[in-house]
Scaffold this active site. Sequence first.
Site, short mmCIF file in Angstrom:
data_model
loop_
_atom_site.label_atom_id
_atom_site.label_comp_id
_atom_site.label_asym_id
_atom_site.label_seq_id
_atom_site.Cartn_x
_atom_site.Cartn_y
_atom_site.Cartn_z
N HIS A 125 79.47 40.23 60.60
CA HIS A 125 78.34 39.94 59.71
C HIS A 125 77.40 39.01 60.47
O HIS A 125 77.83 38.24 61.34
CB HIS A 125 78.91 39.26 58.47
CG HIS A 125 77.93 38.98 57.37
ND1 HIS A 125 77.07 37.91 57.40
CD2 HIS A 125 77.70 39.61 56.20
CE1 HIS A 125 76.35 37.90 56.28
NE2 HIS A 125 76.70 38.92 55.54
N ASP A 201 86.34 34.53 60.30
CA ASP A 201 85.47 34.70 59.13
C ASP A 201 86.29 35.49 58.10
O ASP A 201 86.44 36.70 58.21
CB ASP A 201 84.21 35.47 59.55
CG ASP A 201 83.34 35.84 58.35
OD1 ASP A 201 83.75 35.57 57.20
OD2 ASP A 201 82.27 36.42 58.57
N GLN A 204 85.76 38.22 53.49
CA GLN A 204 86.20 39.43 52.79
C GLN A 204 87.72 39.52 52.73
O GLN A 204 88.26 40.42 52.08
CB GLN A 204 85.64 40.69 53.49
CG GLN A 204 84.14 40.77 53.56
CD GLN A 204 83.51 41.10 52.20
OE1 GLN A 204 84.18 41.39 51.21
NE2 GLN A 204 82.20 41.03 52.15
N LYS A 227 82.75 35.43 46.39
CA LYS A 227 83.35 36.75 46.59
C LYS A 227 84.79 36.79 46.07
O LYS A 227 85.47 37.81 46.17
CB LYS A 227 83.36 37.10 48.08
CG LYS A 227 81.96 37.32 48.67
CD LYS A 227 82.06 37.87 50.07
CE LYS A 227 80.83 37.62 50.89
NZ LYS A 227 79.69 38.44 50.52
N CYS A 369 73.85 43.17 56.29
CA CYS A 369 73.82 42.01 57.20
C CYS A 369 74.71 42.22 58.42
O CYS A 369 75.40 41.31 58.87
CB CYS A 369 74.23 40.73 56.47
SG CYS A 369 73.19 40.35 55.07
N1 7TS Z 1 80.96 37.16 56.47
C1 7TS Z 1 81.26 38.33 55.90
C2 7TS Z 1 82.32 39.19 56.52
C3 7TS Z 1 80.57 38.72 54.75
O1 7TS Z 1 80.88 39.89 54.20
C4 7TS Z 1 79.57 37.88 54.20
C5 7TS Z 1 78.75 38.29 53.01
C6 7TS Z 1 79.32 36.65 54.82
C7 7TS Z 1 80.03 36.34 55.96
C8 7TS Z 1 78.34 35.68 54.29
O2 7TS Z 1 78.74 35.13 53.07
P1 7TS Z 1 77.87 33.98 52.40
O3 7TS Z 1 78.55 33.68 51.11
O4 7TS Z 1 77.84 32.83 53.33
O5 7TS Z 1 76.49 34.57 52.20
N2 7TS Z 1 78.62 39.69 52.87
C9 7TS Z 1 77.74 40.30 52.05
C10 7TS Z 1 77.72 41.69 51.91
O6 7TS Z 1 78.50 42.46 52.47
N3 7TS Z 1 76.76 42.03 51.05
O7 7TS Z 1 76.14 40.91 50.64
C11 7TS Z 1 76.75 39.82 51.26
#
Ligand code: 7TS
Length: 411
Positions: A125, A201, A204, A227, A369
């Site tokens: 990501h 990371d 997910q 999430k 992303c």
């Molecule tokens: N890393 C992964 C693997 C992700 O899927 C996401 C968000 C992030 C980092 C960032 O998360 P945040 O809470 O810091 O924004 N992924 C997604 C997606 O797949 N669709 O919208 C956000």
Amino acid sequence: MTMQLDVERIKKDFPILDVGVRGHRLVYLDSAASSQKPQAVLDAMTRYYETTHANVHRGVYAIAEEATRLFEEARAKVAAFIGAPSPRGVVFTKNVTEGINLVAQSWGRANLRPGDAVLLTEIEHHANLVPWLMLKEWLGIELRYIPLGEEGQLDLSDLDRLVDGVKLVGLTAMSNVLGTLPPVRRIADAAHAAGAVVLVDAAQYVPHLVTDVAELGADFVGLTAHKMLGPTGIGVLWGRESLLDEMPPFLGGGEMIRDVRLDGFTPNELPWKFEAGTPPIAEAVGLGAAVDYLSGLGMESVRAHEIELTAYALRTLTERFGDDIVIHGPAEPGMRGGVVSFSFKDLHPHDVSQVLDEWGVCVRAGHHCAKPLMRRLGVGATARASFYVYNDEADVDALADALDKTSDLFA
Ligand code: 7TS
């Protein structure tokens, strides 16, 4: 013992699932972007605001002490949930993005010099790419990438050469596009043998699988509450305490200091050294309630449910649409998480998503992303359905029925 999830009962815990969309029930298939929240999380946050809100770590009156207790209790719950040896290594951040930036800025500035190498993967990501690209610009570090191979898996055939001499290996534990579950432990062992530290990371991964930071072999693990049934505005960076102790603060201000003079400051102890300013208190309480909710379901059961549902989705979509649908990522449901990215006929994913919305079906369309991965797959965008504890086979059927309608509309 792994119990089957009672999805019918679970659905009742999520008030938003009673909200209709254009006369249809809400079929929410975008949990990889952000999950919905159970009543227990909403109640915990409301109760906190209604009965005991005050700033933490300062007031000596009863409600302030209770706010501090709840905030620190949430930290302990997260520590237990991810197998962290102690809450000292659990730093509250804004989201996983901030956690990764913390590592890049704090650990990176202290440990990386021009020409040093960092190894990432092609399936990251942007949150685990851009902080390192920024260091490449500022410091002149070298970035290497583990390539995507066959069947949605990382190609590890060249791992020994790639890892040789690197200072940090950063990788996702589950791809938000392909659902791929890279062999984190194997890569972490190779990284450690090469003298590198490992950042995972787990944005997910933590919401969907049993997480144990020691088993992952990680030195840093980032997660994001929204999430995993928790609120927006809070994430966690877990770090090995010996590393966090050596690292300089990331953001400066109140909370993160022990003493401030006009000519300097002394940082606070862990984990507060990395928590500048008033933290997300109600959000921490909400995250704690989310962890309780998931623990109540049992993460083995959550994972088993998602494998089953993903298998059903792959089977249903393939049977009903044949060559009209291309599903990206590993074919074997046990080898992937519950995200199903697909291309449908020659339709643009945004058009697909918009028509699905007419039937109350929410899927994400776009590059998710992960633009370098999209380029590698040779697609500009995909549509993506992603599952969680409140989804069942009827939701997959609703997706397939709505795709049928999409097909008719553009015929
Ligand atoms: N890393 C992964 C693997 C992700 O899927 C996401 C968000 C992030 C980092 C960032 O998360 P945040 O809470 O810091 O924004 N992924 C997604 C997606 O797949 N669709 O919208 C956000």
